[in-house]
Design a protein around this motif. Structure first.
Motif, PDB file in Angstrom:
ATOM      1  N   UNK A  53     -35.315  45.070 -17.588  1.00 25.83           N
ATOM      2  CA  UNK A  53     -36.150  44.102 -18.303  1.00 25.83           C
ATOM      3  C   UNK A  53     -35.460  43.812 -19.627  1.00 25.83           C
ATOM      4  N   UNK A  54     -35.135  42.537 -19.837  1.00 28.86           N
ATOM      5  CA  UNK A  54     -34.410  42.096 -21.029  1.00 28.86           C
ATOM      6  C   UNK A  54     -33.169  42.958 -21.284  1.00 28.86           C
ATOM      7  N   UNK A  55     -32.452  43.270 -20.191  1.00 27.06           N
ATOM      8  CA  UNK A  55     -31.207  44.013 -20.292  1.00 27.06           C
ATOM      9  C   UNK A  55     -31.368  45.524 -20.375  1.00 27.06           C
ATOM     10  N   UNK A  56     -32.595  45.998 -20.482  1.00 24.56           N
ATOM     11  CA  UNK A  56     -32.840  47.440 -20.609  1.00 24.56           C
ATOM     12  C   UNK A  56     -33.240  48.020 -19.247  1.00 24.56           C
ATOM     13  N   UNK A  57     -32.570  49.097 -18.850  1.00 22.47           N
ATOM     14  CA  UNK A  57     -32.852  49.755 -17.575  1.00 22.47           C
ATOM     15  C   UNK A  57     -34.246  50.362 -17.601  1.00 22.47           C
ATOM     16  N   UNK A  58     -35.027  50.083 -16.548  1.00 26.28           N
ATOM     17  CA  UNK A  58     -36.392  50.603 -16.451  1.00 26.28           C
ATOM     18  C   UNK A  58     -36.483  51.698 -15.391  1.00 26.28           C
ATOM     19  N   UNK A  59     -35.835  51.514 -14.237  1.00 25.43           N
ATOM     20  CA  UNK A  59     -35.896  52.502 -13.173  1.00 25.43           C
ATOM     21  C   UNK A  59     -35.405  51.954 -11.853  1.00 25.43           C
ATOM     22  N   UNK A  60     -35.614  52.750 -10.807  1.00 25.55           N
ATOM     23  CA  UNK A  60     -35.187  52.401  -9.454  1.00 25.55           C
ATOM     24  C   UNK A  60     -36.393  52.056  -8.591  1.00 25.55           C
ATOM     25  N   UNK A  61     -36.301  50.959  -7.871  1.00 28.23           N
ATOM     26  CA  UNK A  61     -37.300  50.598  -6.861  1.00 28.23           C
ATOM     27  C   UNK A  61     -36.728  51.063  -5.529  1.00 28.23           C
ATOM     28  N   UNK A  62     -37.260  52.165  -5.029  1.00 30.45           N
ATOM     29  CA  UNK A  62     -36.793  52.716  -3.766  1.00 30.45           C
ATOM     30  C   UNK A  62     -37.618  52.113  -2.644  1.00 30.45           C
ATOM     31  N   UNK A  63     -36.939  51.618  -1.630  1.00 30.15           N
ATOM     32  CA  UNK A  63     -37.628  51.027  -0.491  1.00 30.15           C
ATOM     33  C   UNK A  63     -38.102  52.156   0.411  1.00 30.15           C
ATOM     34  N   UNK A  64     -39.406  52.337   0.450  1.00 31.74           N
ATOM     35  CA  UNK A  64     -39.993  53.488   1.127  1.00 31.74           C
ATOM     36  C   UNK A  64     -40.228  53.224   2.602  1.00 31.74           C
ATOM     37  N   UNK A  65     -40.793  52.094   2.922  1.00 33.54           N
ATOM     38  CA  UNK A  65     -41.206  51.826   4.297  1.00 33.54           C
ATOM     39  C   UNK A  65     -40.424  50.658   4.880  1.00 33.54           C
ATOM     40  N   UNK A  66     -40.383  50.599   6.190  1.00 35.39           N
ATOM     41  CA  UNK A  66     -39.676  49.529   6.886  1.00 35.39           C
ATOM     42  C   UNK A  66     -40.223  48.156   6.479  1.00 35.39           C
ATOM     43  N   UNK A  67     -41.522  48.039   6.272  1.00 33.87           N
ATOM     44  CA  UNK A  67     -42.135  46.761   5.928  1.00 33.87           C
ATOM     45  C   UNK A  67     -42.160  46.459   4.444  1.00 33.87           C
ATOM     46  N   UNK A  68     -41.529  47.295   3.640  1.00 32.99           N
ATOM     47  CA  UNK A  68     -41.505  47.084   2.192  1.00 32.99           C
ATOM     48  C   UNK A  68     -40.859  45.733   1.898  1.00 32.99           C
ATOM     49  N   UNK A  69     -41.427  44.996   0.991  1.00 34.54           N
ATOM     50  CA  UNK A  69     -40.926  43.655   0.695  1.00 34.54           C
ATOM     51  C   UNK A  69     -39.637  43.664  -0.115  1.00 34.54           C
ATOM     52  N   UNK A  70     -39.156  44.829  -0.491  1.00 32.93           N
ATOM     53  CA  UNK A  70     -37.882  44.949  -1.181  1.00 32.93           C
ATOM     54  C   UNK A  70     -37.861  44.244  -2.514  1.00 32.93           C
ATOM     55  N   UNK A  71     -36.882  43.372  -2.686  1.00 36.48           N
ATOM     56  CA  UNK A  71     -36.693  42.696  -3.966  1.00 36.48           C
ATOM     57  C   UNK A  71     -37.894  41.855  -4.365  1.00 36.48           C
ATOM     58  N   UNK A  72     -38.654  41.385  -3.410  1.00 36.77           N
ATOM     59  CA  UNK A  72     -39.821  40.543  -3.684  1.00 36.77           C
ATOM     60  C   UNK A  72     -41.030  41.359  -4.154  1.00 36.77           C
ATOM     61  N   UNK A  73     -41.075  42.646  -3.815  1.00 40.60           N
ATOM     62  CA  UNK A  73     -42.232  43.485  -4.127  1.00 40.60           C
ATOM     63  C   UNK A  73     -42.460  43.618  -5.628  1.00 40.60           C
ATOM     64  N   UNK A  74     -41.396  43.747  -6.398  1.00 44.12           N
ATOM     65  CA  UNK A  74     -41.528  43.919  -7.848  1.00 44.12           C
ATOM     66  C   UNK A  74     -42.096  42.650  -8.477  1.00 44.12           C
ATOM     67  N   UNK A  75     -41.586  41.502  -8.058  1.00 42.27           N
ATOM     68  CA  UNK A  75     -42.086  40.231  -8.596  1.00 42.27           C
ATOM     69  C   UNK A  75     -43.560  40.037  -8.240  1.00 42.27           C
ATOM     70  N   UNK A  76     -43.908  40.313  -6.998  1.00 38.91           N
ATOM     71  CA  UNK A  76     -45.309  40.188  -6.572  1.00 38.91           C
ATOM     72  C   UNK A  76     -46.209  41.129  -7.371  1.00 38.91           C
ATOM     73  N   UNK A  77     -45.737  42.333  -7.623  1.00 39.10           N
ATOM     74  CA  UNK A  77     -46.525  43.291  -8.394  1.00 39.10           C
ATOM     75  C   UNK A  77     -46.774  42.755  -9.805  1.00 39.10           C
TER      76      UNK A  77
END
Length: 102
Positions: free
Chosen positions: A37-61
């Protein structure tokens, strides 16, 4: 001498390997995205389940949490979020909690 019915380098009958297209859609245990966020590292989004929306999940959240004033870019395994919103600190806090529970 062993007689291989399907040739020495063949796979045993009955084993089905996924096609290249299917392999691209399978979840790999190490699938993750680094969140910034604004160039600062926040963390890792680990894809847990097969149906996880991946890159889209963070934006939707973020949208579901009421954040609307941000840009969202995915480059490889990195997600870059730029915000001019005064709620940047809130966004980072929400993301940290989200990344811990997901």
């Amino acid at each position: 001498m062993i007689n291989y019915p399907y040739g020495q380098n063949s796979i045993a009958p009955g084993i089905v390997l996924p096609s290249e297209a299917d392999r691209n859609n399978l979840k790999v245990p190490t699938d993750s995205f680094s969140i910034y966020v604004n160039g600062r590292y926040v963390g890792e989004k680990i894809l847990i389940a097969q149906g996880d929306l991946g890159e889209k999940a963070v934006k939707d959240y973020l949208l579901n949490q009421g954040f609307t004033d941000f840009s969202y870019t995915v480059e490889g395994k990195n997600i870059y979020i730029e915000t001019y919103d005064e709620r940047e600190k809130d966004m980072v806090d929400y993301l940290k909690v989200y990344l811990r529970i997901r």
